[in-house]
Design an enzyme around this catalytic site. Sequence first.
Site, PDB file in Angstrom:
ATOM      1  N   VAL A   1     -19.112 -40.983 -12.736  1.00 38.26           N
ATOM      2  CA  VAL A   1     -18.310 -41.643 -13.775  1.00 38.26           C
ATOM      3  C   VAL A   1     -17.905 -43.045 -13.322  1.00 38.26           C
ATOM      4  CG1 VAL A   1     -16.204 -41.518 -15.158  1.00 38.26           C
ATOM      5  CG2 VAL A   1     -17.503 -39.434 -14.655  1.00 38.26           C
TER       6      VAL A   1
ATOM      7  N   LYS B   1      -9.247 -33.515 -15.096  1.00 36.61           N
ATOM      8  CA  LYS B   1      -8.464 -32.514 -15.848  1.00 36.61           C
ATOM      9  C   LYS B   1      -7.900 -31.432 -14.950  1.00 36.61           C
ATOM     10  CE  LYS B   1     -12.319 -30.530 -15.517  1.00 36.61           C
ATOM     11  NZ  LYS B   1     -13.597 -31.142 -15.369  1.00 36.61           N
TER      12      LYS B   1
ATOM     13  N   LYS C   1      -8.798 -27.493 -19.850  1.00 36.26           N
ATOM     14  CA  LYS C   1      -8.847 -28.423 -20.980  1.00 36.26           C
ATOM     15  C   LYS C   1      -8.012 -27.901 -22.151  1.00 36.26           C
ATOM     16  CE  LYS C   1     -13.410 -30.147 -19.626  1.00 36.26           C
ATOM     17  NZ  LYS C   1     -14.863 -29.832 -19.660  1.00 36.26           N
TER      18      LYS C   1
END
Lengths: 432, 432
Positions: free
Chosen positions: A14, A105, A205
């Site tokens: 990322v 997360k 999540k």
Amino acid sequence: MEKTEVAIVGLGTVGSGVARLLLDHGDRTARHAGRTLWLSHVVVRDLSRERDAQLPDGLLTDDLQRVIADPNVKVVAQLIGGIEPARSIMLQLLAGGKDIVTANKALLAEHGPELFDRARQLGRSIAFEASVAGGIPIITNISQCLSANQVTSLRGILNGTSNFVVTRMQQNNQPYEKSLHRAQQLGFAEADPTQDVDGSDSAQKLAILAHLGFGARVRWNEIPRRGIDTLDKTDMNYAGQLGYRIKLIAFALNTDQGLQLTVTPMLVEVGKPLAEVRENFNAISVVGDAVGPVFFHGQGAGRMPTASAVVADMIDTAVGRTALTFKTLELWSEGVPRVEMADPGDLRGQFYLRFNVRDEPGVLGQLAGLLGDEEISIASVFQHTADNEDDGVVPVVIMTRASLERNVNKAVAEIEKLSCVFAGTERLRILD
Amino acid sequence: MEKTEVAIVGLGTVGSGVARLLLDHGDRTARHAGRTLWLSHVVVRDLSRERDAQLPDGLLTDDLQRVIADPNVKVVAQLIGGIEPARSIMLQLLAGGKDIVTANKALLAEHGPELFDRARQLGRSIAFEASVAGGIPIITNISQCLSANQVTSLRGILNGTSNFVVTRMQQNNQPYEKSLHRAQQLGFAEADPTQDVDGSDSAQKLAILAHLGFGARVRWNEIPRRGIDTLDKTDMNYAGQLGYRIKLIAFALNTDQGLQLTVTPMLVEVGKPLAEVRENFNAISVVGDAVGPVFFHGQGAGRMPTASAVVADMIDTAVGRTALTFKTLELWSEGVPRVEMADPGDLRGQFYLRFNVRDEPGVLGQLAGLLGDEEISIASVFQHTADNEDDGVVPVVIMTRASLERNVNKAVAEIEKLSCVFAGTERLRILD
């Protein structure tokens, strides 16, 4: 043009995508932010490691203090996964006066209250669009776009690895292990996929979305969860014959008895949007009391989709929108919970039940009787042919009408005591 | 708790929904805005008219000046449709120092530059989430959530009336007029549905999205458009047999030759998300160069879905987010266009062609020859049976491979000159 200096901590998949968007498309971010987002530092652990990202000289450092000590750096994308050192780094960055953007997360689900309280105390913000559903901007949609609504339900496919595996199992009639191996070969599953396939990742999540959408104060590991790692492709086939696909669903429903939260594989009727979510895609169906159902579909992971969410957050933070939103989020605040958790037994729904029974007369009558004792109506029954004719075991699939989960559990426990019923009963909810 | 006073101008369907959310769910808006949104005035034209909305005493007025002269009112939801007096009212409200929220896409499409320039001069903002796709928050998603992307394409079903009618025509095998009449009975079409069914409404919405997503400076009436009002259910049937549904698509594609924009009925393959959009629902598929494809689905009109978008905008404006976003939007600014419009003839795609031909040998050869002359390859040909056996006219459906629209138009013009070809040729693009 005004300039906001930013930094990246962690140059993995990322991080390198974020660097690419900032470095190669500075004109675009400048246009959308009304200011230049100037990448000043990229912090990595190991400077000697080979990287595909081409960075201008002087950007790369292994010294986090360079970022913390640089008063010009306002926004930091913290893109290190896992709990530590990610947690400590975030606390140091907040203390250093930086606003944070993160995709982590697991860290938020585990240490959200600590991190958010600290940010609030220090007048800083944490943006986390990329932490749920990757490129689908579900955080902004729930916390901002749907803010005139009480969210009444939420149904999501939030784990791309699991969805890839179940799509393979059902389409290609392949067993779990083989489908998972294929996902690993294609880069859709990690070497250790445990958190993905056992439902933990989806539960983390869902916990974040439940905080945002319902004001829940639930910890992710309090959410009842089952992953796809115990699914049998036989049930994929039977479900398929009945017009359903099996999907790992993150489920939230506001009821009179409180908020129902669960992560579990469910049967989803073919033609419903969630049934059509293929491979590694994610999707979320949200119902608001004003807007009705809204459905989102997109890539839930991967370098550029996740980087898209991170850079949008960086722009929002640089522009000042995040600070305004963060103030009103109430996320992981220590206030009184707005909603109580419901007892999972109170959830009503239809069920798919598969029993392995002895191939002899009268068995079906016994099953139906015990289900009837718990007020469970049968919608249909299918007696399948035996996989192996010699052992005299035949699978019986029963689709129930809407019933209380508590009653279904009781009936199944009674049925499993019958001498004509073998081990290996399957029980899956049908998504309504 | 802090308080922001707001007003509503126009108490029609949407206005009464907005009033309901503000009055009945003040706790919710307060929680999400971090402040109370206090409804101070509701301006209507005719005080004597009966209304379903129950309003507290003293709220209703027919005097717009009461709002303009009230310095406490900061945000006004301007919910009058049409061009005038909506335009004059907006200009007066802006001059009076009010930030505006509106659902009036026709006004924005027609007078956007004037209104936005005026707002910028006065340091005010205009929020318009509800103007496109009702409850689907597509404006915020494109202008904020996907801001790290260059949008490369956009495909939308943006008119609920048209989608209701084509769904009926295809599902119930009913002609256009009957389906439209049913839509009117159910409240999905207005008494005068011209703007909906002739593609104007979709073109107005597409113009707004093209400004936001591509930096286009196109006027809505420069977008090539065709509505559903000329569709024949015969083509619905033929398309259905080939595995397609016909949908009114608002289409935008960034190409090397510029931006392609069009509103036209297209064939959409069954199973693709846009093909599954039923009845009065709207949907939009956006592709960004980082995020990949993202799909949104929801209710594009109706009292509460539209009110959901209006109130979200009112919260964003009261909180201060809208002012920040508005500054960087560049929307309808007089700057140099970022993209040029492409020549529609340059668009490549597959086509569905239906010719009415004389039932005699050799016709197909002539058609294929003329298509070949324009370098159009045929993917498949279906010669249907005549509707009326006596007149000797048979429909021939040809599915082409990807071809230039310019070439298709030329070939069709040549084919229509043949003595064996009758009037009534149909030509529809196939969505790729």
